[in-house]
Motif scaffolding. Structure first.
Motif, short mmCIF file in Angstrom:
data_model
loop_
_atom_site.label_atom_id
_atom_site.label_comp_id
_atom_site.label_asym_id
_atom_site.label_seq_id
_atom_site.Cartn_x
_atom_site.Cartn_y
_atom_site.Cartn_z
N GLU A 295 13.60 7.97 11.55
CA GLU A 295 13.31 8.36 10.17
C GLU A 295 14.39 7.87 9.21
N ARG B 11 0.84 -1.19 0.00
CA ARG B 11 0.00 0.00 0.00
C ARG B 11 0.88 1.24 0.00
N GLU B 12 0.36 2.30 -0.55
CA GLU B 12 1.21 3.49 -0.73
C GLU B 12 1.55 4.18 0.58
N GLU B 13 0.65 4.04 1.56
CA GLU B 13 0.92 4.77 2.80
C GLU B 13 2.00 4.11 3.65
N ASP B 14 2.46 2.88 3.28
CA ASP B 14 3.52 2.23 4.05
C ASP B 14 4.87 2.82 3.66
N VAL B 15 5.36 3.71 4.49
CA VAL B 15 6.64 4.34 4.19
C VAL B 15 7.78 3.48 4.72
N THR C 270 1.94 -4.05 8.71
CA THR C 270 1.21 -3.34 7.66
C THR C 270 0.07 -4.16 7.06
N THR D 146 0.49 -6.53 4.89
CA THR D 146 0.83 -6.92 3.52
C THR D 146 1.05 -8.43 3.44
N GLY E 43 9.21 -0.33 5.17
CA GLY E 43 7.96 -1.04 4.94
C GLY E 43 8.13 -2.54 4.96
#
Lengths: 217, 514
Positions: B464, A52-56, B188, B190, A59
């Protein structure tokens, strides 16, 4: 004073000295090929992963990517190692899973003052001393029968139920591993599978498949 | 002395009839798998794990812990009597132990081994209880970067020592990671490496991996040689009293202490279990015997040569339990299985466990002491009875293991597909054994891999993406430095031996390898 009648100590065997196997030499490259194949499958899976795109970052692909790189590096290193010393003997990874050389240093093992410890696998070597020639290599027939027995069990389990299929598995493996009393084994196999059914099915409440006997019992 | 009150509370729970029953079952099972060569406590825990789901976790862990200790009690019996150690942890004991048996002092060797195991185990358990407050205090300083460093430490340390070369350990490690990544990513959602198949959405159960590798892989491996091997050799029948005399007590007590001193620290770091400290203890006793001019060592068999390694072996079990409960790192294959068991019950061992699950930890620690007493009672006078287990025909033994393994696999979720997966992993395990790839790193990677991934991603998400966060605290620096030392020693070790082997080849005298 000679402590032991076992084979000469000059072999350097601290514990299990494996017989030269069919893979002696470079056939270990099969393992390298396997690791490379696994790394490639993982690479494909990582690249094609639907993220998914929001997983920065980092990831779901981050760790798999590390593992892929790790596996490729390990495979190449193993290939180099096998290539550089193809005839390296595999000393004693069994029953222990430790570096033989390290233990030898730690224990100040000097190959003359220690008795040679016999592993179950080594019983073979002792029998060969009494005449019958050693057949080197792995007993592929027994291994294949055992794999077949497991596969057969998995296929028939839902159909005929636990009692019969577990007894059959026990019987086939006992026979393949060299039991000489097949009739007696039937009785032991039946006792084994039914006591498991009683102890775990009735006692601990696991639901084992009944198969076609389910209605009868 | 807060911990003493907690321990006493633990004894109250451990003394309930149900928990005592699990303790005795575990002690008997552990001794049995210890005595039988080829069976280990890791396999026993793997086989029992799925069928103990319905039990209360405290009882189950008491049973697993006493299997762990029992395995280290039983393993010397077959080594001393038969020259075939029940487990790798008893090899160092066997050198002198079997010599004593051949000299007619088998009972004495068995007695010394049992007392040594009790001694080492008890001291290390006392130390764990004593140090527990410090472990709990560690909880406050452990963040994602520290957890990740700890996991990396466990991964690399185990790979560096278990194999003939570090590369082999790393290959096994990678395989474990691969198995652990299958399924839906917890952070996530996935899908990863499932091939779109819903049966893999939950991942490959750790029980499928362990039963496949440890039980099915071992059955196939035994199948590859059992028909060609003869029976076990002649067994020495022990006679006489197992108890050491006053003079012998004076000889073995220092050896016990030396062995324990090796065992306790090595139990807490992931170097594969009891092998390294038992060999260190053996080497020390050997050097000391030479210095005193002891004529028995290496000929008739020296009682210190049994006492030292045996105390070292069981001392590792106590500190391994401490490292397992307090830090959440598995230092041996059996400890890895127990971590898997904790995860099955939805608990994560680590610094927080003492706070969150004190009602489990303290009874467990208390039961370790009870277990050691029970093990001493069932091993000291009855070692000869345990040796009778060796007459069980091996084909029945492995047929039985196969049936129990299948039962456990089916018990996970009543899914046939788990059986197929385990069979495939079992075949991989067999191939690994044939090619001298160690199995322990696969277990550690499969069990700690997901944890390492989560902590790594958390640490990097907070910073980050700046990787320097992984090296930002004193704890992480110490861990990585320690790791660098282990790897350097291991690499130098292998390089030295390879050089020696090359020289030997050149002069045509193949003394090291054959």
């Amino acid at each position: 004073m000679s402590i032991n009648e076992s084979p000469p100590l000059s072999t350097g065997a601290l514990r299990v000295q494996r017989m030269p196997r069919w893979y002696t030499g470079r056939s270990e490259l099969i393992v390298v090929a396997g690791v490379l194949a696994l790394a490639t499958v993982l690479l494909y899976g990582t690249v094609t992963m639907e993220v998914r795109e929001e997983d920065v970052f980092p990831g779901p692909q981050f760790f798999p990517a590390l593992v892929v790189v790790f596996l490729y590096a390990a495979a190449i290193a193993l290939a180099i190692e096998v290539w550089r010393s193809p005839q390296r003997a595999h000393v004693g990874d069994d029953p222990v899973e430790m570096s033989d050389e390290m233990l030898r240093d730690l224990g100040r093992i000097d190959e003359t003052s220690e008795i040679r410890v016999v592993s179950p696998e080594d019983y073979a070597a002792t029998t060969t001393d009494s005449g019958s020639p050693a057949r080197s290599g792995s007993d592929r027939k027994t291994v294949l029968i055992t794999i077949g027995a497991f596969a057969g069990f998995i296929v028939i389990l839902p159909v005929v139920g636990w009692l019969i299929s577990a007894a059959a598995l026990f019987w086939v493996i006992a026979w393949a591993f060299g039991s000489t009393r097949p009739l007696m084994d039937i009785a032991i196999a039946a006792i084994m599978s039914s006591s498991v059914q009683l102890a775990f099915g009735a006692g601990l409440g696991l639901s084992l498949p009944g198969g076609f006997l389910a209605g009868v019992l | 002395m807060d911990q003493l009150a907690l321990l006493l509370g633990g004894f109250e729970v451990a003394f309930t009839p149900q928990n005592l029953l699990f303790l005795v079952i575990g002690a008997i099972l552990g001794t049995a798998v210890g005595v039988l060569p080829g069976l280990g406590s890791a396999m026993a825990v793997a086989l029992l794990l799925p069928v103990t789901f319905s039990l209360d976790p405290t009882g189950a862990f008491i049973m697993f812990a006493s299997i762990y200790f029992g395995g280290l009690f039983g393993d010397s019996t077959s080594g001393i009597l038969l020259n075939t150690p029940g487990n790798s942890s008893a090899i160092a004991t066997t050198f002198e132990g079997h010599r004593m048996a051949k000299d007619g002092r088998a009972a004495k060797a068995l007695g010394t081994a049992a007392i040594g195991a009790f001694f080492g185990g008890t001291i290390s358990c006392v130390l764990v209880v004593f140090f527990s407050p410090f472990i709990v205090r560690l909880a406050t300083v452990f963040g994602p970067a520290e957890y990740f460093a700890l996991a990396v430490f466990a991964f690399v340390a185990i790979s560096a020592v278990v194999a003939d070369s570090i590369v082999r350990g790393l290959v096994s490690l990678g395989l474990g990671f691969a198995l652990a990544m299958v399924g839906i990513d917890g952070m996530t959602g996935t899908e990863r490496f499932t091939g779109g198949s819903p049966v893999l959405f939950d991942g490959i159960s750790i029980i499928v991996i362990t039963v496949g590798l440890l039980a099915l892989g071992e059955v196939l491996h035994v199948g590859s040689y059992i028909r060609r091997s003869g029976g076990p050799g002649a067994m020495v029948t022990p006679t006489g009293s197992p108890l050491p005399s006053a003079r012998e007590w004076r000889m073995i007590l220092p050896a016990f202490l030396r062995g324990t001193a090796f065992g306790v620290p090595f139990g807490a770091i992931p170097v594969g279990g009891a092998e390294v400290p038992t060999f260190l203890a053996y080497g020390t006793e050997k050097r000391l015997a030479r210095r005193r001019g002891d004529p028995d060592f290496g000929t008739r068999g020296s009682i210190q040569g049994v006492a030292g390694p045996e105390a070292a072996g069981n001392a590792t079990a106590g500190s391994a339990m401490g490292a397992l409960l307090g830090l959440g790192i598995p230092t041996s294959a059996t400890a890895a299985m127990m971590i898997a068991a904790f995860q099955q019950y939805g608990m994560q061992p680590g610094p927080l466990l003492f706070e969150r699950s004190g009602d489990l930890v303290w009874p467990l620690l208390a039961s370790l002491f009870l277990g050691l007493v029970i093990l001493l009672v069932i091993n000291l006078p009855f070692a000869a009875v345990w040796a009778k287990l060796l007459v069980i025909p091996r084909h029945y033994l492995y047929a039985g293991i196969s049936v129990v393994a299948m039962l456990g696999l089916y018990a996970i979720a009543s899914r046939i597909v788990d059986l197929w997966l385990a069979l495939a992993i079992g075949i991989v395990g067999f191939v690994m054994r044939r090619f001298s790839l160690p199995v322990a790193p696969v277990l550690i990677a499969a069990i700690l891999g997901p944890l390492a991934e989560t902590q790594l991603r958390r640490a990097l998400a907070v910073s980050e993406g700046d990787p320097s966060v992984l090296l930002s605290s004193p704890i992480t620096i110490v861990l990585y430095a320690l790791l660098a030392v282990i790897v350097t020693v291991s690499v130098l070790q292998h390089a030295r031996h390879t050089a020696k082997r090359r020289t030997a080849d050149r002069v045509g005298v193949d003394t090291l390898v054959k």
